[in-house]
Motif scaffolding. Sequence first.
Motif, PDB file in Angstrom:
ATOM      1  N   ARG A  49       7.846  -9.091  -3.308  1.00 62.55           N
ATOM      2  CA  ARG A  49       7.918  -8.675  -1.898  1.00 62.55           C
ATOM      3  C   ARG A  49       8.176  -7.176  -1.776  1.00 62.55           C
ATOM      4  NH1 ARG A  49       7.072 -11.411   2.255  1.00 62.55           N
ATOM      5  NH2 ARG A  49       7.861 -10.899   4.327  1.00 62.55           N
ATOM      6  N   GLU A  50       8.872  -6.599  -2.775  1.00 60.53           N
ATOM      7  CA  GLU A  50       9.148  -5.166  -2.745  1.00 60.53           C
ATOM      8  C   GLU A  50       7.871  -4.340  -2.844  1.00 60.53           C
ATOM      9  OE1 GLU A  50      10.767  -7.390  -4.546  1.00 60.53           O
ATOM     10  OE2 GLU A  50      12.657  -7.364  -3.397  1.00 60.53           O
ATOM     11  N   GLU A  51       6.800  -4.941  -3.384  1.00 57.62           N
ATOM     12  CA  GLU A  51       5.541  -4.223  -3.531  1.00 57.62           C
ATOM     13  C   GLU A  51       4.656  -4.288  -2.294  1.00 57.62           C
ATOM     14  OE1 GLU A  51       3.645  -3.884  -7.714  1.00 57.62           O
ATOM     15  OE2 GLU A  51       4.122  -6.004  -7.452  1.00 57.62           O
ATOM     16  N   LEU A  52       4.961  -5.188  -1.386  1.00 55.23           N
ATOM     17  CA  LEU A  52       4.045  -5.425  -0.276  1.00 55.23           C
ATOM     18  C   LEU A  52       3.863  -4.222   0.657  1.00 55.23           C
ATOM     19  CD1 LEU A  52       4.764  -9.143   0.673  1.00 55.23           C
ATOM     20  CD2 LEU A  52       2.868  -8.193  -0.649  1.00 55.23           C
ATOM     21  N   PRO A  53       4.928  -3.469   0.999  1.00 55.60           N
ATOM     22  CA  PRO A  53       4.677  -2.290   1.844  1.00 55.60           C
ATOM     23  C   PRO A  53       3.674  -1.327   1.216  1.00 55.60           C
ATOM     24  CG  PRO A  53       7.017  -2.802   1.828  1.00 55.60           C
ATOM     25  CD  PRO A  53       6.387  -3.679   0.793  1.00 55.60           C
ATOM     26  N   ALA A  54       3.734  -1.130  -0.096  1.00 51.39           N
ATOM     27  CA  ALA A  54       2.770  -0.251  -0.764  1.00 51.39           C
ATOM     28  C   ALA A  54       1.383  -0.886  -0.800  1.00 51.39           C
ATOM     29  CB  ALA A  54       3.248   0.070  -2.180  1.00 51.39           C
ATOM     30  N   PHE A  55       1.329  -2.203  -0.937  1.00 53.12           N
ATOM     31  CA  PHE A  55       0.031  -2.884  -0.894  1.00 53.12           C
ATOM     32  C   PHE A  55      -0.638  -2.663   0.458  1.00 53.12           C
ATOM     33  CE2 PHE A  55      -2.532  -6.530   0.371  1.00 53.12           C
ATOM     34  CZ  PHE A  55      -3.422  -6.648  -0.688  1.00 53.12           C
ATOM     35  N   TYR A  56       0.091  -2.956   1.538  1.00 56.10           N
ATOM     36  CA  TYR A  56      -0.485  -2.784   2.871  1.00 56.10           C
ATOM     37  C   TYR A  56      -0.845  -1.323   3.130  1.00 56.10           C
ATOM     38  CZ  TYR A  56       1.392  -7.469   4.001  1.00 56.10           C
ATOM     39  OH  TYR A  56       1.673  -8.803   4.017  1.00 56.10           O
ATOM     40  N   SER A  57       0.044  -0.417   2.731  1.00 54.82           N
ATOM     41  CA  SER A  57      -0.191   1.010   2.979  1.00 54.82           C
ATOM     42  C   SER A  57      -1.386   1.531   2.198  1.00 54.82           C
ATOM     43  CB  SER A  57       1.063   1.824   2.631  1.00 54.82           C
ATOM     44  OG  SER A  57       2.165   1.460   3.445  1.00 54.82           O
ATOM     45  N   SER A  58      -1.738   0.869   1.102  1.00 56.36           N
ATOM     46  CA  SER A  58      -2.886   1.286   0.297  1.00 56.36           C
ATOM     47  C   SER A  58      -4.211   0.932   0.964  1.00 56.36           C
ATOM     48  CB  SER A  58      -2.840   0.632  -1.090  1.00 56.36           C
ATOM     49  OG  SER A  58      -1.716   1.049  -1.825  1.00 56.36           O
ATOM     50  N   LEU A  59      -4.188  -0.067   1.843  1.00 56.02           N
ATOM     51  CA  LEU A  59      -5.424  -0.575   2.427  1.00 56.02           C
ATOM     52  C   LEU A  59      -5.868   0.260   3.628  1.00 56.02           C
ATOM     53  CD1 LEU A  59      -4.729  -4.434   2.502  1.00 56.02           C
ATOM     54  CD2 LEU A  59      -5.871  -3.115   0.708  1.00 56.02           C
ATOM     55  N   ASP A  60      -7.165   0.393   3.766  1.00 52.82           N
ATOM     56  CA  ASP A  60      -7.740   0.955   4.988  1.00 52.82           C
ATOM     57  C   ASP A  60      -7.909  -0.126   6.042  1.00 52.82           C
ATOM     58  OD1 ASP A  60      -8.505   3.855   4.179  1.00 52.82           O
ATOM     59  OD2 ASP A  60      -9.224   2.608   2.527  1.00 52.82           O
ATOM     60  N   ALA A  61      -8.038  -1.370   5.611  1.00 54.68           N
ATOM     61  CA  ALA A  61      -8.126  -2.500   6.539  1.00 54.68           C
ATOM     62  C   ALA A  61      -7.655  -3.762   5.825  1.00 54.68           C
ATOM     63  CB  ALA A  61      -9.547  -2.693   7.055  1.00 54.68           C
ATOM     64  N   PHE A  62      -6.868  -4.558   6.533  1.00 52.64           N
ATOM     65  CA  PHE A  62      -6.444  -5.860   6.037  1.00 52.64           C
ATOM     66  C   PHE A  62      -7.414  -6.900   6.584  1.00 52.64           C
ATOM     67  CE2 PHE A  62      -4.009  -9.814   6.103  1.00 52.64           C
ATOM     68  CZ  PHE A  62      -3.402  -9.793   4.859  1.00 52.64           C
ATOM     69  N   LEU A  63      -7.930  -7.776   5.728  1.00 50.68           N
ATOM     70  CA  LEU A  63      -8.949  -8.748   6.117  1.00 50.68           C
ATOM     71  C   LEU A  63      -8.349 -10.150   6.173  1.00 50.68           C
ATOM     72  CD1 LEU A  63     -11.913  -7.436   3.924  1.00 50.68           C
ATOM     73  CD2 LEU A  63     -11.066  -6.595   6.128  1.00 50.68           C
ATOM     74  N   PHE A  64      -8.551 -10.837   7.298  1.00 54.02           N
ATOM     75  CA  PHE A  64      -7.850 -12.108   7.517  1.00 54.02           C
ATOM     76  C   PHE A  64      -8.795 -13.119   8.174  1.00 54.02           C
ATOM     77  CE2 PHE A  64      -3.230 -13.491   8.724  1.00 54.02           C
ATOM     78  CZ  PHE A  64      -3.331 -14.525   7.826  1.00 54.02           C
ATOM     79  N   PRO A  65      -9.549 -13.875   7.360  1.00 51.51           N
ATOM     80  CA  PRO A  65     -10.520 -14.831   7.915  1.00 51.51           C
ATOM     81  C   PRO A  65      -9.961 -16.211   8.227  1.00 51.51           C
ATOM     82  CG  PRO A  65     -10.753 -14.725   5.549  1.00 51.51           C
ATOM     83  CD  PRO A  65      -9.662 -13.744   5.903  1.00 51.51           C
ATOM     84  N   SER A  66      -8.665 -16.424   8.051  1.00 54.73           N
ATOM     85  CA  SER A  66      -8.092 -17.768   8.184  1.00 54.73           C
ATOM     86  C   SER A  66      -8.013 -18.206   9.639  1.00 54.73           C
ATOM     87  CB  SER A  66      -6.691 -17.803   7.566  1.00 54.73           C
ATOM     88  OG  SER A  66      -6.060 -19.036   7.848  1.00 54.73           O
TER      89      SER A  66
END
Length: 368
Positions: A260-277
């Motif tokens: 969970r500590e890595e998630l802010p960096a994961f999200y911040s790395s993305l230009d767009a989060f993709l969510f087809p659910s």
Amino acid sequence: MHSVVAFTDTYLPTVNGVTYTVQSWRERWLARGGRMDVVYPDADDYDPADGEYPIRSLPFPFYDGFRFGLPRVPRAVRDVDIVHAHTPFALGLGGLRLARREDLPFVVSYHTPSSEYASYLTSRERIESGIERLSESYERWFLGHAAAVVVPSEATRDDLQSRVGDDVSIRVVPNGVDIERFRPVDTDAFRERHDLTDAETLVGYTGRHGYEKCLSDIIDAADGLDATVVFGGDGPAREQLEARTRARGVDARFLGFLDREELPAFYSSLDAFLFPSPVETQGLVALEANACGTPVVGVDGGALSDTIEEGVTGYHYDLGDIDGFTAAIERTLSEVEALERRCLDRRESMSVEHAVDRLAEVYDAVRR
């Protein structure tokens, strides 16, 4: 402040949306001077803190990481004002038993439609349909005992109300995001650790890789885009996703489970989060991404119809419309700086503190 006991079928050390919500609400409730005990299935690799009561449990063979706790009430749980069940199943029944025995207000959080678990029990369509009908009937019975049912979005409230009728009181309380944790952060170390330094444009998803989440649509929509797709998390659909990636020749990286500590960096790395659910009751990861300044491209279905603000925090597309999904990604990437500013402007409204304010209102109402 009210004394509350929460019954949940999933808790630490398992990390998922329900665990995160129960834990974050409990932390804020305790900080406000209240009491919120938690009854949960035991696990060998987690030591309970004060007010956490593990119940003997067994592994659930159809759902990895889920344990089936016995519907018991620990003797240490006493002198409470409100019983709050975060599950309609085993331990939720324990909570209902306590509420009826002590004549206490019974609150239920509706995290996931119980019928969705049918696909984990069988692959036969006729049997699955039968299980779904039984699940929905049981769900109506269980929710009918609640003084209030808590749902995380207006779309989920409207859908549930249409199925259970007006006799059930349904209140919207967003799960909330820890905006102190989820914020824009430097991503250099994360990208280097996961061999992403060569990727100029990143789009992706993190969470459970379940078949019901339609994650293969991400691969199809990204085919032909000048972008690298990044998947965090794991689940039963991962093998199929990797095979589809190879067949399509899409540049996709599978990072596996992320702390969970890595998630802010994961999200911040993305230009767009993709969510087809199409099956989300809120889509907490979408709000986490937004809190980090990352816009979301998501299906116009379920709670995501409300969670994503069109042209403000991201864009929608119609379920099954892969060309529309691709177009929404391209539009998001072309407007990414403006969307990022709008996401950050809404951080306060999506906070856990705001959610717990709403939760306190529900508790006050059922205690009157």
